[in-house]
Design a protein around this motif. Sequence first.
Motif, PDB file in Angstrom:
ATOM      1  N   GLU A  30      53.857  26.599  49.405  1.00 43.89           N
ATOM      2  CA  GLU A  30      53.179  26.914  48.143  1.00 43.89           C
ATOM      3  C   GLU A  30      54.176  27.019  46.996  1.00 43.89           C
ATOM      4  OE1 GLU A  30      49.831  27.241  47.213  1.00 43.89           O
ATOM      5  OE2 GLU A  30      49.677  26.159  49.095  1.00 43.89           O
ATOM      6  N   ASP A  31      55.335  27.594  47.251  1.00 45.97           N
ATOM      7  CA  ASP A  31      56.358  27.712  46.217  1.00 45.97           C
ATOM      8  C   ASP A  31      56.845  26.332  45.779  1.00 45.97           C
ATOM      9  OD1 ASP A  31      58.084  29.234  44.510  1.00 45.97           O
ATOM     10  OD2 ASP A  31      59.728  28.817  45.915  1.00 45.97           O
ATOM     11  N   ILE A  32      57.091  25.455  46.731  1.00 42.71           N
ATOM     12  CA  ILE A  32      57.524  24.089  46.422  1.00 42.71           C
ATOM     13  C   ILE A  32      56.437  23.355  45.633  1.00 42.71           C
ATOM     14  CG2 ILE A  32      58.055  21.821  47.429  1.00 42.71           C
ATOM     15  CD1 ILE A  32      59.410  23.382  49.754  1.00 42.71           C
ATOM     16  N   ALA A  33      55.196  23.466  46.087  1.00 36.69           N
ATOM     17  CA  ALA A  33      54.089  22.799  45.408  1.00 36.69           C
ATOM     18  C   ALA A  33      53.928  23.310  43.976  1.00 36.69           C
ATOM     19  CB  ALA A  33      52.805  22.989  46.198  1.00 36.69           C
ATOM     20  N   ASP A  34      54.037  24.605  43.788  1.00 37.65           N
ATOM     21  CA  ASP A  34      53.933  25.186  42.442  1.00 37.65           C
ATOM     22  C   ASP A  34      55.052  24.688  41.536  1.00 37.65           C
ATOM     23  OD1 ASP A  34      51.675  26.597  43.149  1.00 37.65           O
ATOM     24  OD2 ASP A  34      52.718  28.509  43.412  1.00 37.65           O
ATOM     25  N   GLN A  35      56.260  24.629  42.073  1.00 41.07           N
ATOM     26  CA  GLN A  35      57.398  24.161  41.275  1.00 41.07           C
ATOM     27  C   GLN A  35      57.209  22.701  40.872  1.00 41.07           C
ATOM     28  OE1 GLN A  35      60.169  26.326  40.481  1.00 41.07           O
ATOM     29  NE2 GLN A  35      60.261  24.744  38.951  1.00 41.07           N
ATOM     30  N   LEU A  36      56.811  21.864  41.820  1.00 43.62           N
ATOM     31  CA  LEU A  36      56.588  20.452  41.511  1.00 43.62           C
ATOM     32  C   LEU A  36      55.470  20.271  40.490  1.00 43.62           C
ATOM     33  CD1 LEU A  36      56.929  18.914  45.078  1.00 43.62           C
ATOM     34  CD2 LEU A  36      58.471  18.533  43.145  1.00 43.62           C
ATOM     35  N   SER A  37      54.405  21.035  40.647  1.00 42.83           N
ATOM     36  CA  SER A  37      53.297  20.972  39.683  1.00 42.83           C
ATOM     37  C   SER A  37      53.773  21.373  38.296  1.00 42.83           C
ATOM     38  CB  SER A  37      52.153  21.887  40.114  1.00 42.83           C
ATOM     39  OG  SER A  37      51.547  21.404  41.276  1.00 42.83           O
ATOM     40  N   GLY A  38      54.602  22.390  38.233  1.00 38.47           N
ATOM     41  CA  GLY A  38      55.144  22.832  36.966  1.00 38.47           C
ATOM     42  C   GLY A  38      56.009  21.781  36.292  1.00 38.47           C
ATOM     43  N   TRP A  39      56.573  20.890  37.081  1.00 47.70           N
ATOM     44  CA  TRP A  39      57.378  19.800  36.536  1.00 47.70           C
ATOM     45  C   TRP A  39      56.531  18.571  36.231  1.00 47.70           C
ATOM     46  CZ3 TRP A  39      61.562  20.543  40.779  1.00 47.70           C
ATOM     47  CH2 TRP A  39      62.407  21.607  40.421  1.00 47.70           C
ATOM     48  N   GLY A  40      55.219  18.688  36.420  1.00 49.17           N
ATOM     49  CA  GLY A  40      54.322  17.587  36.080  1.00 49.17           C
ATOM     50  C   GLY A  40      54.002  16.637  37.211  1.00 49.17           C
TER      51      GLY A  40
END
Length: 71
Positions: A30-40
């Motif tokens: 979830e942390d990885i997915a959130d970070q990637l989403s935050g980068w677009g």
Amino acid sequence: MNATVPIPAESSPLAGLRVLVVEDMFLIAEDIADQLSGWGCEVVGPDGHVKSALQRIAGTTLDGALLDVNL
């Protein structure tokens, strides 16, 4: 804990990329997915098992993947 500097999604070099996340530890995934989403990025998954990840991406196009090395 390592703090990550936020990059605005619209100016990120990763914006618009489809990235598969395969990680068996839920909180890390979830942390990885959130970070990637935050980068677009458009996050595909996350999945906790290789078999379900392969089923999820059948017939789709990806630009990259982040995989748990122990899977």
